[in-house]
Structures are given as C-alpha cells and as structure tokens.
Design an enzyme around this catalytic site. Structure first.
Site, mmCIF file in Angstrom:
data_model
loop_
_atom_site.group_PDB
_atom_site.id
_atom_site.type_symbol
_atom_site.label_atom_id
_atom_site.label_comp_id
_atom_site.label_asym_id
_atom_site.label_seq_id
_atom_site.Cartn_x
_atom_site.Cartn_y
_atom_site.Cartn_z
ATOM 1 N N GLU A 127 0.858 -1.197 0.000
ATOM 2 C CA GLU A 127 0.000 0.000 0.000
ATOM 3 C C GLU A 127 0.886 1.237 0.000
ATOM 4 O O GLU A 127 2.098 1.137 0.264
ATOM 5 C CB GLU A 127 -0.892 -0.007 1.249
ATOM 6 C CG GLU A 127 -1.863 -1.181 1.261
ATOM 7 C CD GLU A 127 -2.850 -1.140 2.423
ATOM 8 O OE1 GLU A 127 -2.788 -0.190 3.240
ATOM 9 O OE2 GLU A 127 -3.688 -2.059 2.492
ATOM 10 N N ALA A 130 2.521 1.232 3.261
ATOM 11 C CA ALA A 130 2.919 -0.076 3.814
ATOM 12 C C ALA A 130 3.607 -0.890 2.728
ATOM 13 O O ALA A 130 2.948 -1.543 1.924
ATOM 14 C CB ALA A 130 1.700 -0.816 4.363
ATOM 15 N N ILE A 157 1.353 -2.527 -8.111
ATOM 16 C CA ILE A 157 0.837 -3.861 -8.404
ATOM 17 C C ILE A 157 1.229 -4.277 -9.823
ATOM 18 O O ILE A 157 0.770 -3.678 -10.807
ATOM 19 C CB ILE A 157 -0.698 -3.925 -8.216
ATOM 20 C CG1 ILE A 157 -1.076 -3.415 -6.811
ATOM 21 C CG2 ILE A 157 -1.203 -5.339 -8.455
ATOM 22 C CD1 ILE A 157 -0.353 -4.091 -5.654
ATOM 23 N N THR A 158 2.083 -5.290 -9.896
ATOM 24 C CA THR A 158 2.500 -5.832 -11.187
ATOM 25 C C THR A 158 1.280 -6.384 -11.920
ATOM 26 O O THR A 158 0.495 -7.132 -11.327
ATOM 27 C CB THR A 158 3.541 -6.957 -10.961
ATOM 28 O OG1 THR A 158 4.654 -6.405 -10.258
ATOM 29 C CG2 THR A 158 4.018 -7.547 -12.287
ATOM 30 N N GLU A 363 9.581 -7.465 -4.123
ATOM 31 C CA GLU A 363 9.458 -8.761 -3.429
ATOM 32 C C GLU A 363 10.384 -8.830 -2.199
ATOM 33 O O GLU A 363 10.929 -9.876 -1.864
ATOM 34 C CB GLU A 363 9.668 -9.935 -4.393
ATOM 35 C CG GLU A 363 8.642 -9.882 -5.526
ATOM 36 C CD GLU A 363 8.039 -11.200 -5.935
ATOM 37 O OE1 GLU A 363 8.290 -12.205 -5.273
ATOM 38 O OE2 GLU A 363 7.284 -11.197 -6.925
ATOM 39 N N GLU A 367 17.432 -5.201 2.292
ATOM 40 C CA GLU A 367 17.431 -5.031 3.753
ATOM 41 C C GLU A 367 16.439 -6.022 4.393
ATOM 42 O O GLU A 367 16.737 -6.638 5.425
ATOM 43 C CB GLU A 367 17.057 -3.577 4.106
ATOM 44 C CG GLU A 367 18.102 -2.539 3.701
ATOM 45 C CD GLU A 367 18.216 -2.285 2.184
ATOM 46 O OE1 GLU A 367 17.253 -2.588 1.445
ATOM 47 O OE2 GLU A 367 19.272 -1.803 1.735
#
Ligand code: CAA
Length: 384
Positions: A127, A130, A157-158, A363, A367
């Site tokens: 989001e 997020a 969004i892919t 994905e 980190e």
C-alpha cells in the site's frame, strides 16, 4: 557446474531458450520504448506451459519442478525482464497461493484459467504507506452476510492493468496485527475495483505497475482464500517462492549483460588490440563470471530444497539477496566495458542496467532479505 540437470530439465531449458531468444527478444527493446504489454507473447507462453509451471496438470499446469521453473524464468529474463516479472508473479505468488490455499471450487474457477495462461493474475499486498511492513496495511474487508466489502488502495501492483483477477490482502480484524489480515480473490470487473494510476518506471517498462483502488468492492465470502487471518501467511509463503523467481530473473539479466560484454570486448579495439586482450577487461570478465556462477548455485540450491519439500525461506532470501545485488554489479560492469556506447540506447546493456535496478527492491528489499535470513538463523534450530 555443480548441479547436474536432468534430461527433462535440459529439454525445458532449451525449448524456452529458443522461444525466448526468437520471439520474446525480438521486440524487447522496442517494447521498452513503447511500454507495450506483450499480450501475444503471454498467450504463446501459456500454450508452452510457462504460466503455471509448477501447478499439477489437473489444474491447468505443467507439474514441473522448481529447478525447471528457474531455468525457464532465467531464459525469459535473458531476453526481456518485463516479460519475466509477469511470469514470476503469475507462477509463484498468484498460482501457487491459489493451489496451496484454495478450495476445490476456487481452483477450478480461478486457478485453471491462470495456470493454463488464459488469464494473467496480480497480487495486491503493498500500500502507499505499507511496503516493507505489510502488517501496517490499512485496507479493510468487512463481513456482510455472505459477502465481504473491501476498501483501500494497493500500490505498485505488477499487471494491475492487464490482469484478469487480483489476490488482495485486507484486514478483517483490526487489533490482531498479522493474524488480522485475510486474502481475497477479486476478479476484474467486480464493481468497486478500480485500476488507478500507472507508474512511469525507470525499467521493466513493458510490464504495467499500477494502483488498485477498492471502493466498497463486494465479493462473495466464498472468494476468501484460506481462513480469516491467513492473509499474511499466504503472502509470506508466496513470497518465498517469488523470491527464488526474482533471483532467477537476476541470473537471466546478468547472463545477458555478461554475454553482451564479452562479445563487445572481443570486437572493440583500442591501443591496437581487442579490449578483451587488456588485463583490466579480462579481470572484469572473470569477476562477472564468478559472481554469476555463485548466484546460480544459490538459486538452484533454494529451488532444489523446495523440490525436496524442505523449508527454504532462508535459502530463497539468500538467493534473492545475492543474485539481485550481483546483477546490479554485473550490468554496471557491462556498461563500463562498453564505455561511452554502453551509456546509449543503441546497446542493450543500457536497458539491462535499468531493468535490474528494481530487483534489490521488489518482493522484499535487500534489507528485508537480511532480516529474514538473520531471523531464520537466530530463531531456527536448523544449522547453516
Ligand atoms: N511462510 C509462512 N509464514 C510465515 C513466513 C513464511 N515465509 N514468514 C513469516 N511467517 C509467519 C510467521 O510464522 C508468523 O506467524 P505466527 O505468528 O502465526 O507464527 C508471522 O508470519 C509473522 O512472522 P515474523 O514475526 O517472522 O514476521 P516479522 O514481522 O518479523 O517480519 C517481514 C516480517 C519479514 C519483515 C515481512 O513483513 C516481509 O517480508 N516484508 C517485506 C514485504 C515484501 O516483500 N513486499 C513485497 C511486495 S510484493 C511485490 O513486490 C510483488 C510484485 O508485484 C513484484
């Protein structure tokens, strides 16, 4: 190579290599400019069994092993990273999540068209506020009799535009952190599901990345994937598989950049000899080859563990971390070897460099991979 591929794995690799270089590669540079989604290529990839490779035949898939899948995905990425990210999301976090958590009815209705390549799928977790921390998402799904009403915005969004359905996570219970997140299957055309803005990206330009906005979007309760509260687990286990895919993508793009650099180094002459004769270039080539081979071993190792049914979260993150960092170094070096020409759009290495940049980000950033790996080492009893 440490891993000995089986005849079947070699056959899949060769088949996809031929298709990828002939068909996918033919228009990759052009689509990088026009941002045209390669819909026709995906149709053919569906016919070749590449859109639900690890799904059983009964549900429209190919029942291939994970090693075959990473071989195929690398070959597609070699020619076009935009095409490979769509293939990766489709195979892992979309098809595998439906296969693992779906009911028989959900599999028949949604998985079969996805795995057979008739439909592209998307996954909506991230989001605007997020990303690395999906537990703090604010999308909600409120139960209303036999339905859920979803509200919220998903970002990055892919295939947001080009997908036929989206698996979306939303909170069904506010107070229970990750255990309050559930997952829903939302077909495109459902009233209240709106495709928002499309990102204008540095790379992967032929793959659309969009916002998906849910405004009182009502889906039948039977479209909930898994139980209430399973959404975070579904996303995390899908990402385990997805991360092997991004590592495989990294391998494919790195191999393409490496091959281009070697070819150029043999042809380009400076100081009276091909630059490949200069030690400065030879050592770069040796380092690049070593980095690629090290990444390949990690990718195959994680995929083999998955095939053997072992826990592979840590190894998937290691492969993703190492391979995605590796491809950024290898593509940068490939440009360096091309000199000024590498900085122009006349040479593919410029596109490879831009495409690879996001591999350490999506994905799960590098980190986040380090968090997953260290969590596993510190919490897990399994020795390294
Ligand atoms: N499989 C199954 N369940 C898992 C899991 C896994 N790999 N990892 C964690 N879980 C479960 C745990 O078992 C735990 O459940 P219980 O409490 O019921 O036992 C729960 O999830 C929480 O686990 P952790 O405490 O380990 O989670 P955490 O909060 O410490 O760490 C995180 C979580 C690793 C940081 C995670 O939030 C994360 O991976 N963040 C990155 C998100 C991400 O990768 N986003 C990418 C967006 S998708 C995308 O880019 C797709 C695209 O289109 C290209």
């Amino acid at each position: 190579m440490l891993f000995k591929l089986t005849d079947e794995q070699l056959m899949i690799q060769n088949m996809v290599r031929e298709f990828s270089r002939k068909v996918v590669g033919a228009t990759a540079a052009e689509r990088d400019k026009t941002k045209e989604f390669p819909a026709e290529n995906f149709k053919q990839m569906g016919e070749l069994g590449l859109m639900g490779m690890m799904i059983p035949v009964d549900y429209g898939g190919e029942e291939a092993d994970a090693v075959s899948y990473v071989l195929a995905l690398s070959e597609i990425a070699y020619s076009c990273a935009s095409t490979s990210v769509v293939m990766s999301v489709q195979n892992s976090i979309v098809c595998e999540s439906l296969y693992r958590f779906g009911t028989e009815d959900q599999k028949q209705e949604f998985l079969v068209p996805l795995a057979s390549g008739e439909m592209i799928g998307a996954f909506g977790l991230t989001e605007p506020e997020a990303g690395s921390d999906p537990v703090s998402q604010t999308a909600t799904a409120v139960r209303d009799k036999d339905t859920y009403v979803i509200n919220g915005t998903k970002r990055f969004i892919t295939s947001g535009q080009n997908s036929g359905l989206v698996l979306v996570t939303a909170k069904t219970d506010e107070g229970t952190a990750h255990r309050g997140i559930s997952c829903f299957i939302v077909p495109k055309g459902t009233p209240g599901l709106i495709v928002g803005r499309t990102e204008d990206k540095m790379g992967l330009r032929a793959s659309d990345t969009t916002d998906l906005i849910f405004e009182d979007c009502r889906v039948p309760a039977s479209n909930r994937l898994g139980k209430e509260g399973d959404g975070f687990k579904i996303a995390m286990s899908g990402l385990d598989s997805g991360r092997i895919g991004i590592a495989a993508q990294s391998l494919g793009v790195a191999q393409a950049a490496f091959d281009a650099a070697v070819k150029y180094a043999k042809k380009r002459r400076q100081f009276g000899v091909p630059i490949a004769k200069h030690q400065a270039i030879r050592f770069q080539i040796a380092d690049m080859a070593t980095q690629i081979e090290a990444a390949r071993q990690l990718v195959f190792s994680a995929a083999s563990m998955k095939d053997r049914g072992e826990a592979y979260t840590r190894e998937a993150s290691m492969a993703k971390l190492f391979a995605s960092e590796m491809v950024n170094q290898v593509t940068a070096r490939a440009i360096q070897i091309h000199g000024g020409y590498g900085f122009t759009k006349d040479y593919d290495v410029e596109r490879f460099y831009r495409d690879a940049r996001v591999f350490t980000i999506y994905e799960g950033t590098s980190e986040i991979q380090r968090i997953v790996i260290s969590n596993n080492i510190l919490r897990d009893k399994r020795k390294l």
